[in-house]
Design a protein around this motif. Structure first.
Motif, PDB file in Angstrom:
ATOM      1  N   VAL A 140     -45.755  60.711  18.025  1.00 11.59           N
ATOM      2  CA  VAL A 140     -44.388  60.187  18.035  1.00 11.59           C
ATOM      3  C   VAL A 140     -44.258  58.960  18.928  1.00 11.59           C
ATOM      4  O   VAL A 140     -43.213  58.308  18.931  1.00 11.59           O
ATOM      5  N   LEU A 141     -45.299  58.642  19.681  1.00 11.74           N
ATOM      6  CA  LEU A 141     -45.265  57.469  20.551  1.00 11.74           C
ATOM      7  C   LEU A 141     -45.605  56.224  19.743  1.00 11.74           C
ATOM      8  O   LEU A 141     -46.556  56.221  18.966  1.00 11.74           O
ATOM      9  N   LYS A 142     -44.839  55.187  19.957  1.00  9.47           N
ATOM     10  CA  LYS A 142     -45.062  53.937  19.232  1.00  9.47           C
ATOM     11  C   LYS A 142     -45.133  52.787  20.231  1.00  9.47           C
ATOM     12  O   LYS A 142     -44.398  52.757  21.219  1.00  9.47           O
ATOM     13  N   PHE A 143     -46.020  51.845  19.940  1.00 12.96           N
ATOM     14  CA  PHE A 143     -46.245  50.721  20.835  1.00 12.96           C
ATOM     15  C   PHE A 143     -46.039  49.415  20.063  1.00 12.96           C
ATOM     16  O   PHE A 143     -46.486  49.271  18.928  1.00 12.96           O
ATOM     17  N   SER A 144     -45.367  48.485  20.726  1.00 14.22           N
ATOM     18  CA  SER A 144     -45.085  47.196  20.096  1.00 14.22           C
ATOM     19  C   SER A 144     -46.144  46.177  20.483  1.00 14.22           C
ATOM     20  O   SER A 144     -46.956  46.384  21.389  1.00 14.22           O
ATOM     21  N   TYR A 145     -46.098  45.049  19.811  1.00 15.85           N
ATOM     22  CA  TYR A 145     -47.040  43.968  20.081  1.00 15.85           C
ATOM     23  C   TYR A 145     -46.726  43.302  21.421  1.00 15.85           C
ATOM     24  O   TYR A 145     -47.606  42.742  22.066  1.00 15.85           O
ATOM     25  N   TYR A 146     -45.477  43.361  21.815  1.00 14.32           N
ATOM     26  CA  TYR A 146     -45.052  42.717  23.051  1.00 14.32           C
ATOM     27  C   TYR A 146     -45.547  43.477  24.284  1.00 14.32           C
ATOM     28  O   TYR A 146     -45.946  42.861  25.283  1.00 14.32           O
ATOM     29  N   LYS A 147     -45.506  44.791  24.238  1.00 15.07           N
ATOM     30  CA  LYS A 147     -45.979  45.663  25.320  1.00 15.07           C
ATOM     31  C   LYS A 147     -45.372  45.286  26.674  1.00 15.07           C
ATOM     32  O   LYS A 147     -46.079  45.124  27.677  1.00 15.07           O
ATOM     33  N   ASN A 148     -44.064  45.121  26.692  1.00 15.48           N
ATOM     34  CA  ASN A 148     -43.355  44.800  27.940  1.00 15.48           C
ATOM     35  C   ASN A 148     -43.901  43.538  28.614  1.00 15.48           C
ATOM     36  O   ASN A 148     -43.949  43.431  29.838  1.00 15.48           O
ATOM     37  N   GLY A 149     -44.302  42.584  27.809  1.00 14.30           N
ATOM     38  CA  GLY A 149     -44.790  41.316  28.350  1.00 14.30           C
ATOM     39  C   GLY A 149     -46.260  41.296  28.670  1.00 14.30           C
ATOM     40  O   GLY A 149     -46.776  40.280  29.151  1.00 14.30           O
ATOM     41  N   HIS A 150     -46.983  42.387  28.398  1.00 14.34           N
ATOM     42  CA  HIS A 150     -48.411  42.459  28.731  1.00 14.34           C
ATOM     43  C   HIS A 150     -49.302  42.338  27.500  1.00 14.34           C
ATOM     44  O   HIS A 150     -50.523  42.408  27.629  1.00 14.34           O
ATOM     45  N   GLY A 151     -48.727  42.150  26.343  1.00 12.80           N
ATOM     46  CA  GLY A 151     -49.531  42.030  25.130  1.00 12.80           C
ATOM     47  C   GLY A 151     -49.523  40.610  24.599  1.00 12.80           C
ATOM     48  O   GLY A 151     -48.843  39.717  25.119  1.00 12.80           O
ATOM     49  N   ASP A 152     -50.322  40.408  23.562  1.00 12.20           N
ATOM     50  CA  ASP A 152     -50.377  39.083  22.949  1.00 12.20           C
ATOM     51  C   ASP A 152     -49.068  38.729  22.237  1.00 12.20           C
ATOM     52  O   ASP A 152     -48.885  37.567  21.827  1.00 12.20           O
ATOM     53  N   GLY A 153     -48.190  39.685  22.107  1.00  9.63           N
ATOM     54  CA  GLY A 153     -46.888  39.389  21.525  1.00  9.63           C
ATOM     55  C   GLY A 153     -46.128  38.363  22.343  1.00  9.63           C
ATOM     56  O   GLY A 153     -45.306  37.612  21.810  1.00  9.63           O
ATOM     57  N   LEU A 154     -46.405  38.294  23.649  1.00  8.51           N
ATOM     58  CA  LEU A 154     -45.755  37.296  24.491  1.00  8.51           C
ATOM     59  C   LEU A 154     -46.139  35.890  24.038  1.00  8.51           C
ATOM     60  O   LEU A 154     -45.291  34.991  23.974  1.00  8.51           O
ATOM     61  N   TYR A 155     -47.419  35.724  23.710  1.00 12.43           N
ATOM     62  CA  TYR A 155     -47.873  34.406  23.253  1.00 12.43           C
ATOM     63  C   TYR A 155     -47.270  34.061  21.895  1.00 12.43           C
ATOM     64  O   TYR A 155     -46.924  32.897  21.641  1.00 12.43           O
ATOM     65  N   VAL A 156     -47.146  35.064  21.047  1.00 16.26           N
ATOM     66  CA  VAL A 156     -46.537  34.815  19.734  1.00 16.26           C
ATOM     67  C   VAL A 156     -45.073  34.447  19.894  1.00 16.26           C
ATOM     68  O   VAL A 156     -44.550  33.585  19.177  1.00 16.26           O
ATOM     69  N   LEU A 157     -44.389  35.075  20.838  1.00 16.43           N
ATOM     70  CA  LEU A 157     -42.997  34.710  21.107  1.00 16.43           C
ATOM     71  C   LEU A 157     -42.885  33.257  21.565  1.00 16.43           C
ATOM     72  O   LEU A 157     -41.998  32.517  21.128  1.00 16.43           O
ATOM     73  N   ILE A 158     -43.785  32.849  22.454  1.00 14.96           N
ATOM     74  CA  ILE A 158     -43.771  31.464  22.924  1.00 14.96           C
ATOM     75  C   ILE A 158     -44.055  30.507  21.772  1.00 14.96           C
ATOM     76  O   ILE A 158     -43.387  29.473  21.612  1.00 14.96           O
ATOM     77  N   LEU A 159     -45.039  30.854  20.945  1.00 19.21           N
ATOM     78  CA  LEU A 159     -45.376  30.013  19.800  1.00 19.21           C
ATOM     79  C   LEU A 159     -44.216  29.941  18.811  1.00 19.21           C
ATOM     80  O   LEU A 159     -43.960  28.880  18.221  1.00 19.21           O
ATOM     81  N   ALA A 160     -43.505  31.057  18.635  1.00 22.03           N
ATOM     82  CA  ALA A 160     -42.352  31.051  17.732  1.00 22.03           C
ATOM     83  C   ALA A 160     -41.276  30.097  18.242  1.00 22.03           C
ATOM     84  O   ALA A 160     -40.641  29.382  17.462  1.00 22.03           O
ATOM     85  N   GLY A 161     -41.081  30.072  19.564  1.00 24.38           N
ATOM     86  CA  GLY A 161     -40.125  29.127  20.134  1.00 24.38           C
ATOM     87  C   GLY A 161     -40.556  27.687  19.933  1.00 24.38           C
ATOM     88  O   GLY A 161     -39.739  26.812  19.612  1.00 24.38           O
ATOM     89  N   LEU A 162     -41.857  27.425  20.084  1.00 26.09           N
ATOM     90  CA  LEU A 162     -42.364  26.072  19.859  1.00 26.09           C
ATOM     91  C   LEU A 162     -42.258  25.670  18.395  1.00 26.09           C
ATOM     92  O   LEU A 162     -42.023  24.499  18.072  1.00 26.09           O
ATOM     93  N   ILE A 163     -42.421  26.650  17.510  1.00 31.80           N
ATOM     94  CA  ILE A 163     -42.256  26.375  16.078  1.00 31.80           C
ATOM     95  C   ILE A 163     -40.825  25.942  15.784  1.00 31.80           C
ATOM     96  O   ILE A 163     -40.576  25.010  15.018  1.00 31.80           O
ATOM     97  N   LEU A 164     -39.872  26.616  16.407  1.00 36.12           N
ATOM     98  CA  LEU A 164     -38.464  26.231  16.231  1.00 36.12           C
ATOM     99  C   LEU A 164     -38.214  24.811  16.731  1.00 36.12           C
ATOM    100  O   LEU A 164     -37.493  24.034  16.106  1.00 36.12           O
ATOM    101  N   LEU A 165     -38.819  24.461  17.866  1.00 36.78           N
ATOM    102  CA  LEU A 165     -38.664  23.104  18.383  1.00 36.78           C
ATOM    103  C   LEU A 165     -39.286  22.089  17.432  1.00 36.78           C
ATOM    104  O   LEU A 165     -38.735  20.999  17.217  1.00 36.78           O
ATOM    105  N   GLY A 166     -40.441  22.447  16.863  1.00 32.16           N
ATOM    106  CA  GLY A 166     -41.066  21.561  15.889  1.00 32.16           C
ATOM    107  C   GLY A 166     -40.205  21.384  14.663  1.00 32.16           C
ATOM    108  O   GLY A 166     -40.126  20.290  14.092  1.00 32.16           O
ATOM    109  N   ALA A 167     -39.531  22.460  14.241  1.00 26.46           N
ATOM    110  CA  ALA A 167     -38.644  22.369  13.075  1.00 26.46           C
ATOM    111  C   ALA A 167     -37.441  21.486  13.389  1.00 26.46           C
ATOM    112  O   ALA A 167     -37.016  20.685  12.565  1.00 26.46           O
ATOM    113  N   LEU A 168     -36.892  21.641  14.594  1.00 23.77           N
ATOM    114  CA  LEU A 168     -35.761  20.804  14.984  1.00 23.77           C
ATOM    115  C   LEU A 168     -36.160  19.332  15.064  1.00 23.77           C
ATOM    116  O   LEU A 168     -35.357  18.442  14.792  1.00 23.77           O
ATOM    117  N   GLY A 169     -37.415  19.089  15.441  1.00 23.76           N
ATOM    118  CA  GLY A 169     -37.920  17.726  15.468  1.00 23.76           C
ATOM    119  C   GLY A 169     -38.398  17.238  14.118  1.00 23.76           C
ATOM    120  O   GLY A 169     -38.925  16.137  14.006  1.00 23.76           O
TER     121      GLY A 169
END
Length: 202
Positions: free
Chosen positions: A85-114
């Motif tokens: 019943v335990l489930k784990f996310s990619y973000y892992k409270n900031g300790h997983g590679d999901g943090l990098y994907v979040l940062i990249l997603a933000g940069l993608i948005l900036l690239g789209a705005l540009g």
């Protein structure tokens, strides 16, 4: 009577001159030339050259990249691995590679705005590469863990319980959400109006 050049309209300071001092044309040739040859029309700019053949960044591009980046970011908080019943996310409270994907997603948005399709596409490709690598590593670790548990619990009275726990470890649907987001970003970066016209041409 003063002679005027029929080509450039410059007055002849010397009526006996044969050649126009301004444009160098012979007066006799200019006088005998057809009207359209004497006064050539200014070349009209090609309207098609002033306008881009296909818009480099359309509303479709912007929409796909925005939606893809949002789906990528949301997928980081969705379950990717479960143990019972335990489930784990990619973000892992900031300790997983999901943090990098979040940062990249933000940069993608900036690239789209540009309005930069290359930047958005490159970052989307990096996201998919990182997600694919982590998915492969997670699959390998789960398989190795289950094999190790199956080997170590032989003869153990609690072998059934240990095997049940190890077999309950599985991948979750968060991977699919992140893949969908990455694919949308790539589509938004790669698609052009010209490609769409060719795709849906009669």
């Amino acid at each position: 009577m003063s002679i005027t050049c029929k080509k450039c309209g410059t007055g002849n300071p010397d009526d006996s001159a044969i050649i126009c001092p301004h444009c160098g044309v012979v007066y006799a040739k200019a006088a005998s030339a057809p009207q359209h040859a004497r006064y050539p029309r200014d070349p009209q700019p090609d309207v098609a050259d002033d306008q881009p053949k296909s818009r480099s960044f359309s509303v479709l591009n912007l929409g796909l990249i925005f939606i893809g980046a949002a789906v990528l970011a949301a997928g980081c908080f969705m379950p990717i691995v479960s143990i019972g019943v335990l489930k784990f996310s990619y973000y892992k409270n900031g300790h997983g590679d999901g943090l990098y994907v979040l940062i990249l997603a933000g940069l993608i948005l900036l690239g789209a705005l540009g309005k930069s399709r290359p930047i958005a596409g490159f970052l989307g490709f990096i996201c998919l590469g990182l997600i694919s690598f982590d998915l492969y590593m997670a699959t390998q670790k789960i398989s190795e863990m289950q094999d190790k548990v199956a080997h170590d619990v032989q003869g153990n009275p609690f072998a059934g319980l240990a095997l049940a726990v190890s077999n309950s470890v599985s991948l979750e649907w968060g991977w699919g959400v992140m893949y969908l987001g990455g694919i949308l970003v790539l589509l938004g970066a790669l698609l052009s109006n010209r490609m769409l016209k060719e795709q849906y041409a009669d």
